[in-house]
Design a protein around this motif. Structure first.
Motif, PDB file in Angstrom:
ATOM      1  N   SER A 191       0.838  -1.211   0.000  1.00 12.49           N
ATOM      2  CA  SER A 191       0.000   0.000   0.000  1.00 12.49           C
ATOM      3  C   SER A 191       0.867   1.253   0.000  1.00 12.49           C
ATOM      4  O   SER A 191       2.011   1.235   0.478  1.00 12.49           O
ATOM      5  N   ARG A 197       0.069   5.776   0.275  1.00 11.05           N
ATOM      6  CA  ARG A 197      -0.898   6.871   0.348  1.00 11.05           C
ATOM      7  C   ARG A 197      -0.274   8.112  -0.263  1.00 11.05           C
ATOM      8  O   ARG A 197       0.739   8.617   0.228  1.00 11.05           O
ATOM      9  N   ARG A 234      -9.724  -0.999  -4.847  1.00 11.09           N
ATOM     10  CA  ARG A 234      -8.361  -1.019  -4.300  1.00 11.09           C
ATOM     11  C   ARG A 234      -7.903   0.383  -3.885  1.00 11.09           C
ATOM     12  O   ARG A 234      -7.128   0.519  -2.937  1.00 11.09           O
ATOM     13  N   GLN A 279      -5.451   6.742  -1.283  1.00 10.69           N
ATOM     14  CA  GLN A 279      -5.007   5.539  -0.592  1.00 10.69           C
ATOM     15  C   GLN A 279      -5.014   4.393  -1.595  1.00 10.69           C
ATOM     16  O   GLN A 279      -6.063   4.084  -2.167  1.00 10.69           O
ATOM     17  N   ASN A 294      -4.239   0.451  -2.138  1.00 11.29           N
ATOM     18  CA  ASN A 294      -4.021  -0.864  -1.520  1.00 11.29           C
ATOM     19  C   ASN A 294      -3.939  -1.944  -2.585  1.00 11.29           C
ATOM     20  O   ASN A 294      -4.333  -1.728  -3.734  1.00 11.29           O
ATOM     21  N   SER A 295      -3.437  -3.085  -2.190  1.00 14.72           N
ATOM     22  CA  SER A 295      -3.334  -4.239  -3.095  1.00 14.72           C
ATOM     23  C   SER A 295      -2.699  -3.835  -4.427  1.00 14.72           C
ATOM     24  O   SER A 295      -3.212  -4.149  -5.501  1.00 14.72           O
ATOM     25  N   LEU A 296      -1.591  -3.142  -4.326  1.00 17.15           N
ATOM     26  CA  LEU A 296      -0.953  -2.608  -5.523  1.00 17.15           C
ATOM     27  C   LEU A 296      -0.444  -3.724  -6.424  1.00 17.15           C
ATOM     28  O   LEU A 296       0.009  -4.776  -5.964  1.00 17.15           O
TER      29      LEU A 296
END
Length: 122
Positions: free
Chosen positions: A17, A19, A67, A82, A84-86
């Protein structure tokens, strides 16, 4: 003088993740729709996400839906993303942009930041 300054990019492993932040100044931030747009190596601009002036309406590209989360703090004149789960395909330079209206076409955006690099290693 209008400024949009992105930060928070970097190198992250797939599944991780990050940000991103975009600090705005020089214009009435709360009156503008805000956007995240990215450009992968060798490719054109890809619209990623948008948020309304008050933050109550958000849109996402299908490629990031579920995501990524866009948000804003109008007291701090700051936009966030934000992530996530890149995935490796998320590797790109990420730009924040501002427009007085809702628009998917990036040429309609009034202001742009300088971009921040996100690299996802597989």
């Amino acid at each position: 003088q209008v400024q949009l300054v992105e930060s928070g990019g970097g190198l992250v492993q797939a599944g991780g993740s990050l940000r991103l932040s975009c600090a705005a100044s020089g214009f009435t931030f709360s009156s503008y729709w805000m956007y995240w747009v990215r450009q992968a190596p060798g490719k054109g601009l890809e619209w990623v996400s948008a948020i309304s002036t008050g933050g109550g309406i958000t849109y996402y590209a299908d490629s990031v839906k579920g995501r990524f989360t866009i948000s804003r703090d109008n007291h701090k004149n700051t936009l966030y993303l934000q992530m996530n789960s890149l995935k490796s395909e998320d590797t790109a330079v990420y730009y924040c942009a501002a427009a007085r209206v809702w628009a998917v076409r990036t040429h309609e955006y009034d202001y742009w930041g300088q971009g921040t690099q996100v690299t996802v290693s597989s």
